[in-house]
Design a protein around this motif. Structure first.
Motif, short mmCIF file in Angstrom:
data_model
loop_
_atom_site.label_atom_id
_atom_site.label_comp_id
_atom_site.label_asym_id
_atom_site.label_seq_id
_atom_site.Cartn_x
_atom_site.Cartn_y
_atom_site.Cartn_z
N VAL A 131 7.05 24.85 -28.64
CA VAL A 131 6.66 24.28 -27.35
C VAL A 131 7.27 25.10 -26.21
CG1 VAL A 131 6.79 22.26 -25.85
CG2 VAL A 131 6.44 21.97 -28.33
N THR A 161 3.60 21.92 -40.43
CA THR A 161 3.01 20.59 -40.39
C THR A 161 3.68 19.70 -41.43
OG1 THR A 161 0.88 21.44 -39.64
CG2 THR A 161 0.86 19.29 -40.71
N ASN A 162 3.93 18.45 -41.09
CA ASN A 162 4.54 17.52 -42.04
C ASN A 162 3.60 17.25 -43.22
OD1 ASN A 162 6.14 15.50 -43.23
ND2 ASN A 162 5.16 13.91 -42.00
N ILE A 193 8.85 15.28 -36.04
CA ILE A 193 7.63 14.54 -35.77
C ILE A 193 7.77 13.52 -34.64
CG2 ILE A 193 6.75 14.82 -38.12
CD1 ILE A 193 7.80 12.04 -38.77
N VAL A 226 9.55 17.75 -30.34
CA VAL A 226 8.50 17.47 -31.32
C VAL A 226 7.67 18.73 -31.55
CG1 VAL A 226 6.41 16.12 -31.78
CG2 VAL A 226 8.38 15.03 -30.70
N GLY A 227 7.48 19.07 -32.81
CA GLY A 227 6.80 20.32 -33.17
C GLY A 227 7.75 21.39 -33.64
N GLU A 228 9.05 21.20 -33.37
CA GLU A 228 10.06 22.14 -33.86
C GLU A 228 10.08 22.14 -35.39
OE1 GLU A 228 14.95 22.14 -34.14
OE2 GLU A 228 13.83 20.33 -33.69
N VAL A 255 10.30 19.43 -40.28
CA VAL A 255 9.39 19.44 -39.15
C VAL A 255 9.65 18.20 -38.30
CG1 VAL A 255 6.97 19.39 -38.44
CG2 VAL A 255 7.64 20.62 -40.53
N LYS A 310 0.94 27.38 -38.77
CA LYS A 310 0.74 25.99 -38.38
C LYS A 310 0.76 25.07 -39.59
CE LYS A 310 -2.36 22.96 -35.76
NZ LYS A 310 -3.61 22.86 -34.95
N ASP A 356 11.22 26.53 -31.89
CA ASP A 356 10.68 25.55 -30.94
C ASP A 356 9.44 26.18 -30.32
OD1 ASP A 356 10.03 24.14 -28.65
OD2 ASP A 356 12.05 24.12 -27.81
N GLU A 410 3.53 33.04 -34.13
CA GLU A 410 2.42 32.63 -34.99
C GLU A 410 2.08 33.67 -36.04
OE1 GLU A 410 -0.59 31.68 -32.04
OE2 GLU A 410 -0.01 29.57 -32.17
#
Length: 425
Positions: free
Chosen positions: A392, A332-333, A361, A374-376, A359, A328, A390, A313
């Motif tokens: 997550v 984000t898309n 989704i 998802v979130g990668e 990204v 973040k 990744d 982060e």
């Protein structure tokens, strides 16, 4: 009782893994710590990369994977130079092409954090050369280009998500030739000269109306230069590369490091490779144009430091490059559903586009799609390099090869499958 529980657990896993191999069932049984990169996954990765090399479809490949902040996989197969029999190694320097883009986006977003711009600012506020753009409207009977006015100006957000409208194909009647003649990407240009020449050519489509990969991130480099008042390469070095100790990530490779610089190969058929003879001087001479969308070279460990900063982060080894909320935002898309024309982006799978990353989704819908969580967020390069983050599972992966044309051998798909296991994972 314990034995009964073990048997029921085994039966549950078998029943829930109808499309899963025996090894993967065993892997799920023995992987009590929920790690992604298990010993079986490592064996799969070795097998996949080695097979591509022994088939003659790539000269060499190296990969580095971290999970939960620790190195969990490294290996290399084949050569960085086939003729001289130089093995590809951990410190081999490669051309990363479009994997330059996320680094540029990160540099730009450090200025965003400083309050120097807003994403929906028109780029003409900082680069007035783009203040009077027109939009392509086909050609008339004589082949003369027709134009219409802008519906709205290009914004910085358009640059970061590839909706600016810049032409980037060779088959647009009249427009492609005009863009080629402008020669904006000539490496003898400065970033300012690049923008002046780009601004002479009409946009292909109205800003924000469709997704089309192109020179938007090169314009981001000029934005960094204009907003900061510092030459782009200097800003990049000071605010990204030096703080992250990415000492081998450069536009120019000095003489003493060129023995580590990998050759690049063109695949001309099954098991047939020809050494590229064109791109080498891009990095062994110092050129005025420091593109934001391409042009950097790097090593596995250097690029992994960048990826680790993102999965953490925005920080690494007590160095804060970005704030968590900025990472973040980047991951984000930013593509609205109204942008239905997306060129080849759907071939990447269930993805949108953030700030210089694809990204994910949604999970893959078919076994043929790229594996991922998802979130990668991730990107790749023209010479078939790849990285992903990744968040997550706290996994970051970097895959280096030097292969043209871009991944026509399904390397990325098979590498991802080797890491995560086969669909559904």
């Amino acid at each position: 009782m314990k034995n009964l529980l073990l048997i029921f657990s085994f039966l549950f896993i078998i029943c829930s893994c109808k499309e899963t191999s025996k090894d993967e069932v065993v892997e799920k049984l023995i992987s009590t710590d929920n790690n992604i990169v298990t010993s079986i996954a490592k064996a799969r990765i070795d097998s996949v990369l080695n097979a591509f090399v022994t088939s003659g479809n790539i000269a060499g490949a190296s990969a580095l994977i971290f999970e939960n902040g620790k190195e969990v996989y490294y290996n290399a197969f084949g050569y960085s130079d086939i003729k001289s029999k130089i093995p590809i190694q951990r410190n081999t320097i490669v051309q990363i092409y479009s994997m330059t883009k996320p680094i540029t986006g990160t540099a730009l977003m450090t200025l965003f954090e400083d309050g120097k711009f807003m994403l929906d600012d028109p780029i003409s506020k900082y680069i007035p050369e783009f203040g009077d753009m027109k939009v392509y409207d086909g050609v008339d009977a004589n082949g003369t280009i027709k134009t219409v006015p802008l519906h709205r100006e290009i914004t910085i957000r358009d640059l970061t998500r590839h909706t600016a409208g810049f032409p980037n194909r060779g088959n647009i009647p009249g427009l492609s030739k005009l863009f080629q003649t402008a020669d904006a990407m000539n490496r003898e240009n400065t970033l300012t000269q690049m923008a002046e020449k780009m601004a002479e050519v009409p946009l292909w489509f109205q800003p924000g109306s469709q997704w089309e990969y192109g020179p938007s991130v090169d314009v981001q480099a000029l934005l960094v230069e204009r907003i900061s008042g510092i030459p782009y390469a200097e800003y990049l070095q000071k605010h990204i590369l030096s703080p992250l100790q990415m000492n081998n990530t450069r536009y120019y490779i000095p003489e003493e490091d060129r023995d580590r610089f990998s050759k690049l190969y063109i695949r001309t058929g099954e098991g047939q490779l020809v050494q590229d003879s064109i791109t080498y001087s891009n990095y062994t001479e110092q050129w005025p144009l420091t593109r934001g969308g391409s042009g950097l070279t790097s090593t596995l460990d250097d690029y992994m430091r960048f990826a680790q900063m993102l999965v953490n982060e925005g920080s690494l080894d007590s160095v804060q490059v970005l704030q968590p909320e900025t990472v973040k935002l980047m991951a984000t898309n930013h593509l609205p559903d109204s942008v239905t024309k997306r060129s080849w982006l759907p071939s990447k799978g269930q993805v949108g586009f953030g700030i210089d990353f694809a990204v994910r989704i949604a999970p893959p819908k078919t076994p043929e799609e790229n594996n991922g969580v998802v979130g990668e967020f991730y990107w790749d390069g023209a010479a078939s390099t790849l990285f992903w983050v990744d968040p997550v599972n706290k996994v970051t992966a970097v895959l280096f090869v030097q292969l043209f044309p871009y991944d026509q051998i399904d390397l990325h798909k098979k590498f991802r499958d080797a890491v995560y296991g086969h669909y559904p994972f």
